[in-house]
Every structure is written in structure tokens, then in C-alpha cells.
Design a protein around this motif. Structure first.
Motif, PDB file in Angstrom:
ATOM      1  N   THR A  76     -66.369  39.558 -25.957  1.00  0.00           N
ATOM      2  CA  THR A  76     -67.389  39.780 -26.985  1.00  0.00           C
ATOM      3  C   THR A  76     -66.710  40.108 -28.309  1.00  0.00           C
ATOM      4  O   THR A  76     -65.837  40.983 -28.367  1.00  0.00           O
ATOM      5  CB  THR A  76     -68.342  40.925 -26.602  1.00  0.00           C
ATOM      6  N   ILE A  77     -67.093  39.394 -29.341  1.00  0.00           N
ATOM      7  CA  ILE A  77     -66.516  39.590 -30.674  1.00  0.00           C
ATOM      8  C   ILE A  77     -67.653  39.873 -31.641  1.00  0.00           C
ATOM      9  O   ILE A  77     -68.645  39.129 -31.688  1.00  0.00           O
ATOM     10  CB  ILE A  77     -65.753  38.333 -31.147  1.00  0.00           C
ATOM     11  N   THR A  78     -67.537  40.925 -32.417  1.00  0.00           N
ATOM     12  CA  THR A  78     -68.540  41.256 -33.440  1.00  0.00           C
ATOM     13  C   THR A  78     -67.874  41.260 -34.804  1.00  0.00           C
ATOM     14  O   THR A  78     -66.912  42.000 -35.042  1.00  0.00           O
ATOM     15  CB  THR A  78     -69.178  42.627 -33.173  1.00  0.00           C
ATOM     16  N   LEU A  79     -68.394  40.408 -35.697  1.00  0.00           N
ATOM     17  CA  LEU A  79     -67.860  40.300 -37.054  1.00  0.00           C
ATOM     18  C   LEU A  79     -68.944  40.731 -38.034  1.00  0.00           C
ATOM     19  O   LEU A  79     -70.150  40.628 -37.741  1.00  0.00           O
ATOM     20  CB  LEU A  79     -67.420  38.870 -37.367  1.00  0.00           C
ATOM     21  N   HIS A  80     -68.525  41.163 -39.206  1.00  0.00           N
ATOM     22  CA  HIS A  80     -69.458  41.649 -40.218  1.00  0.00           C
ATOM     23  C   HIS A  80     -69.270  40.881 -41.522  1.00  0.00           C
ATOM     24  O   HIS A  80     -68.140  40.637 -41.955  1.00  0.00           O
ATOM     25  CB  HIS A  80     -69.242  43.142 -40.462  1.00  0.00           C
ATOM     26  N   VAL A  81     -70.397  40.509 -42.112  1.00  0.00           N
ATOM     27  CA  VAL A  81     -70.351  39.820 -43.392  1.00  0.00           C
ATOM     28  C   VAL A  81     -69.825  40.791 -44.455  1.00  0.00           C
ATOM     29  O   VAL A  81     -70.245  41.945 -44.524  1.00  0.00           O
ATOM     30  CB  VAL A  81     -71.750  39.302 -43.771  1.00  0.00           C
ATOM     31  N   ASN A  82     -68.906  40.314 -45.249  1.00  0.00           N
ATOM     32  CA  ASN A  82     -68.319  41.086 -46.343  1.00  0.00           C
ATOM     33  C   ASN A  82     -67.571  42.331 -45.863  1.00  0.00           C
ATOM     34  O   ASN A  82     -67.379  43.279 -46.634  1.00  0.00           O
ATOM     35  CB  ASN A  82     -69.394  41.489 -47.362  1.00  0.00           C
ATOM     36  N   LYS A  83     -67.158  42.343 -44.607  1.00  0.00           N
ATOM     37  CA  LYS A  83     -66.339  43.447 -44.090  1.00  0.00           C
ATOM     38  C   LYS A  83     -65.175  42.861 -43.307  1.00  0.00           C
ATOM     39  O   LYS A  83     -65.344  41.880 -42.567  1.00  0.00           O
ATOM     40  CB  LYS A  83     -67.161  44.369 -43.182  1.00  0.00           C
ATOM     41  N   ASN A  84     -64.002  43.453 -43.428  1.00  0.00           N
ATOM     42  CA  ASN A  84     -62.822  42.929 -42.728  1.00  0.00           C
ATOM     43  C   ASN A  84     -62.581  43.639 -41.393  1.00  0.00           C
ATOM     44  O   ASN A  84     -61.473  43.616 -40.867  1.00  0.00           O
ATOM     45  CB  ASN A  84     -61.575  43.028 -43.606  1.00  0.00           C
ATOM     46  N   GLU A  85     -63.619  44.257 -40.872  1.00  0.00           N
ATOM     47  CA  GLU A  85     -63.504  44.945 -39.588  1.00  0.00           C
ATOM     48  C   GLU A  85     -64.172  44.126 -38.486  1.00  0.00           C
ATOM     49  O   GLU A  85     -65.307  43.674 -38.629  1.00  0.00           O
ATOM     50  CB  GLU A  85     -64.171  46.321 -39.681  1.00  0.00           C
ATOM     51  N   VAL A  86     -63.434  43.940 -37.404  1.00  0.00           N
ATOM     52  CA  VAL A  86     -63.921  43.150 -36.269  1.00  0.00           C
ATOM     53  C   VAL A  86     -63.792  43.971 -34.997  1.00  0.00           C
ATOM     54  O   VAL A  86     -62.794  44.700 -34.813  1.00  0.00           O
ATOM     55  CB  VAL A  86     -63.118  41.831 -36.120  1.00  0.00           C
ATOM     56  N   GLU A  87     -64.771  43.856 -34.128  1.00  0.00           N
ATOM     57  CA  GLU A  87     -64.718  44.523 -32.829  1.00  0.00           C
ATOM     58  C   GLU A  87     -64.562  43.470 -31.736  1.00  0.00           C
ATOM     59  O   GLU A  87     -65.336  42.515 -31.667  1.00  0.00           O
ATOM     60  CB  GLU A  87     -65.986  45.334 -32.592  1.00  0.00           C
TER      61      GLU A  87
END
Length: 338
Positions: free
Chosen positions: A232-243
Motif C-alpha cells: 500500500t502506497i499513499t502519496l499526497h498532492v503538493n507534499k513530498n511525504e509518502v507512506e
């Protein structure tokens, strides 16, 4: 006295006649014996000749039978060996030089190659000869199509040689957009990809369909979650943090919303899903080897991109080269060389 002489003469004549008669009788008997012997000899000779004829007839019949048997044996032998001979024959009836003389013959040869049950060395050689012949007559779009067909049919994970030939053709045809291949097949794009910070971005539909991943978009939170199997990968718009599976990492591979569509970094996501990714500069090709692509099923997506579009090409140049619509979509991943 006269009677005595007469009697004596008669007796003398009779004595002389008897031996002569006997001699004559014996002569006749001898001739009869000889004649009988001749007849027997002729019969014997005839019998011998008949026997010889019968023997010759038997020998001739035996020879004819043997000849027939040999012919049948040879026929059976030819029939037995014919499949092996057939398997060695070329599956094509047209030569490459004949095929490039007209569009009809070219289509016929290409169909014959497609119908070949397997790509033997001879079939592969015909493919390569056809590609070279098409380049010689400046038919680069079709040369690219033929090379892509050969690549797809002979794909082996980790083998980049077919991609090198394809990249050279793309460069010669001046096709500059990025293309992405997954397990030897070029991806089809629904929206033109673009590059941000050296990373190729594609619509979520490409991730979903090419990698069999489930993509969920939370527009309010500006977060997109990609799931496949136990990853499972969670990315955020306009954020450089990924889980990734609960672990937070920092990356510049961030999603982008453009013209109402969500774009994702294809190389970063592919690697996080444990696919092997390679980049080929010639032709700008991203090569993805993914042995898990068939092990999971996509569960759909709620991302706001135009997923109901049919996937047109990124440019007329790309389509004319034969790379199709997938070249545009794939270019996002290929551009990610970091």
C-alpha cells in the motif's frame, strides 16, 4: 522230276523271303522305336521349356511383388519423415523483397508471421529482415510496428536488446515522447503524460490498468492510495511525504492534478510495487518487468481523471511512427531517470 524241282524252288524262295521279311520287320520296329524316342524327346524338351517358362514367370512375379513392396515401403518412409520436413519449412510463402513491393503483399507477409505458432530462429530472422527492408524504403512507422510485434512475441525479462533496436527506430523516426513497456507490451495512454522534476507522470488509469493496482483518490485530503496485494502506497498532492505500508519516506515523486486529472509518478510507484524498472535513453523508453502483474485484480478507481476516454495518442508524430497511444502514456515513466 519236274515236281521235285518245283518243290525245291519253292522251298528255296521261302527260305530267302523269311529272312528278308524279318529284316524288314526289324527295320520298321527300329524306326518306330526311334520315332517314339523322338516324340518322347520332344515332349521332354517341351516339358522342360514349360517348366522353365513357369519358373521364369514365378521369378518375374516374385520380382514384381518385391518391387511393389519396396515402393510401398518407400512411400511409408516418405510419409513418416514428411512431418519433420514440414516443420523445417518456412511458415511464409513470400520473400521479404517481394513483400515490400506492395502494401497488399506486405500485409500478407505480416499476417503469415503473426500466424506462425512460435517464433523460431527462422521466423525471427524474417522479422528482422523485414524491419531492415522497411527502413531501407523509409517506411519507419511500419518498421517500428514490426519490431514491436517481434519484441512482444519474444519478450524475456531482463533482455534489453530488442528495446535497443526499437529505440534506434524511434530516434530515426524522430519520435521524441517517452514510452513505457510493461512485460514487453507498450502501455496505451488516455492522456498525454508530462515531466516534472525529471519524473514522468501518467494518469492514475495507467497505474491501475498496467500494474493491476487499485487506486483511490481522496480529493478533500489531497491524498491518493495505491494498493496491490500486500503493498500500500499513499502519496499526497503538493507534499513530498509518502507512506509505504505504514512507513513514511521523503521523495520528490509527488502526484499532480492537471486539467481535472490526477497524474502519478509511474517509475516510483512501479518500484514500490516491487517491479523492476529500467530506462533506455535511445527512444526514451521505460522498461518495466513485473512478474506480479497477473496476481492481483484492480478494484477500480475514484480518481477525477478522464478514465472513460478511449486513450488517444500523445501526438500525430507518435501515431504515425506506429508506436500508438501507449507511447505518450509511457513517456512519463521513461523520463524518470533519477
Amino acid at each position: 522230276m519236274k515236281k521235285i524241282v518245283t518243290a525245291s524252288l519253292t522251298a528255296a524262295l521261302m527260305l530267302g523271303a523269311v529272312p528278308a521279311a524279318l529284316a524288314q520287320t526289324e527295320g520298321l520296329a527300329d524306326r518306330n522305336t526311334a520315332a517314339h524316342g523322338d516324340v518322347q524327346g520332344e515332349n521332354a524338351a517341351g516339358g522342360a521349356a514349360g517348366t522353365a517358362d513357369e519358373a521364369g514367370s514365378d521369378t518375374s512375379a516374385s520380382t514384381d511383388d518385391q518391387s511393389t513392396a519396396d515402393t510401398l515401403s518407400q512411400t511409408e518412409s516418405d510419409t513418416t519423415t514428411s512431418p519433420a520436413t514440414t516443420s523445417d519449412q518456412s511458415p511464409t510463402t513470400l520473400s521479404v523483397q517481394e513483400a515490400v513491393q506492395s502494401a497488399e503483399k506486405l500485409n500478407e507477409l505480416r499476417q503469415q508471421l503473426k500466424d506462425a505458432p512460435e517464433v523460431t530462429e527462422q521466423v525471427a530472422a524474417t522479422y528482422e529482415e523485414l524491419v531492415n527492408a522497411l527502413v531501407d524504403i523509409a517506411d519507419l512507422p511500419q518498421a517500428i510496428e514490426v519490431q514491436k510485434e517481434l519484441l512482444e512475441r519474444t519478450y524475456q525479462p531482463g533482455d534489453t536488446e530488442p528495446f535497443q533496436k526499437l529505440g534506434q527506430l524511434y530516434a530515426k523516426a524522430n519520435v521524441t515522447d517517452v514510452k513505457t513497456f510493461v512485460n514487453g507490451e507498450e502501455l496505451t495512454m488516455d492522456q498525454a503524460p508530462f515531466i516534472v522534476g525529471g519524473r514522468a507522470l501518467v494518469t492514475e488509469r495507467v497505474i491501475r490498468e498496467a500494474l493491476d493496482a487499485d487506486v483511490r483518490w481522496d480529493e478533500a485530503a489531497g491524498a491518493v492510495t495505491v494498493t496491490r496485494g500486500d503493498r500500500t502506497i499513499t502519496l499526497h498532492v503538493n507534499k513530498n511525504e509518502v507512506e509505504t505500508n505504514g512507513n513514511k519516506i521523503t521523495t520528490d515523486a509527488i502526484p499532480v492534478v492537471k486539467n481535472g486529472s490526477l497524474y502519478l509518478p509511474i517509475r516510483f510507484i512501479s518500484e514500490q510495487l516491487e517491479a523492476t524498472v529500467d530506462w533506455q535513453k535511445d527512444g526514451q523508453i521505460i522498461i518495466i518487468d513485473d512478474n506480479q502483474v497477473d496476481e492481483s485484480q484492480p478494484a477500480g478507481s475514484t480518481a477525477p481523471d478522464a478514465t472513460n476516454q478511449t486513450g488517444g495518442g500523445t501526438s500525430g508524430t507518435d501515431n504515425s511512427s506506429g508506436s500508438g497511444t501507449s507511447g505518450s502514456d509511457d513517456s512519463d515513466d521513461a523520463a524518470d531517470t533519477n
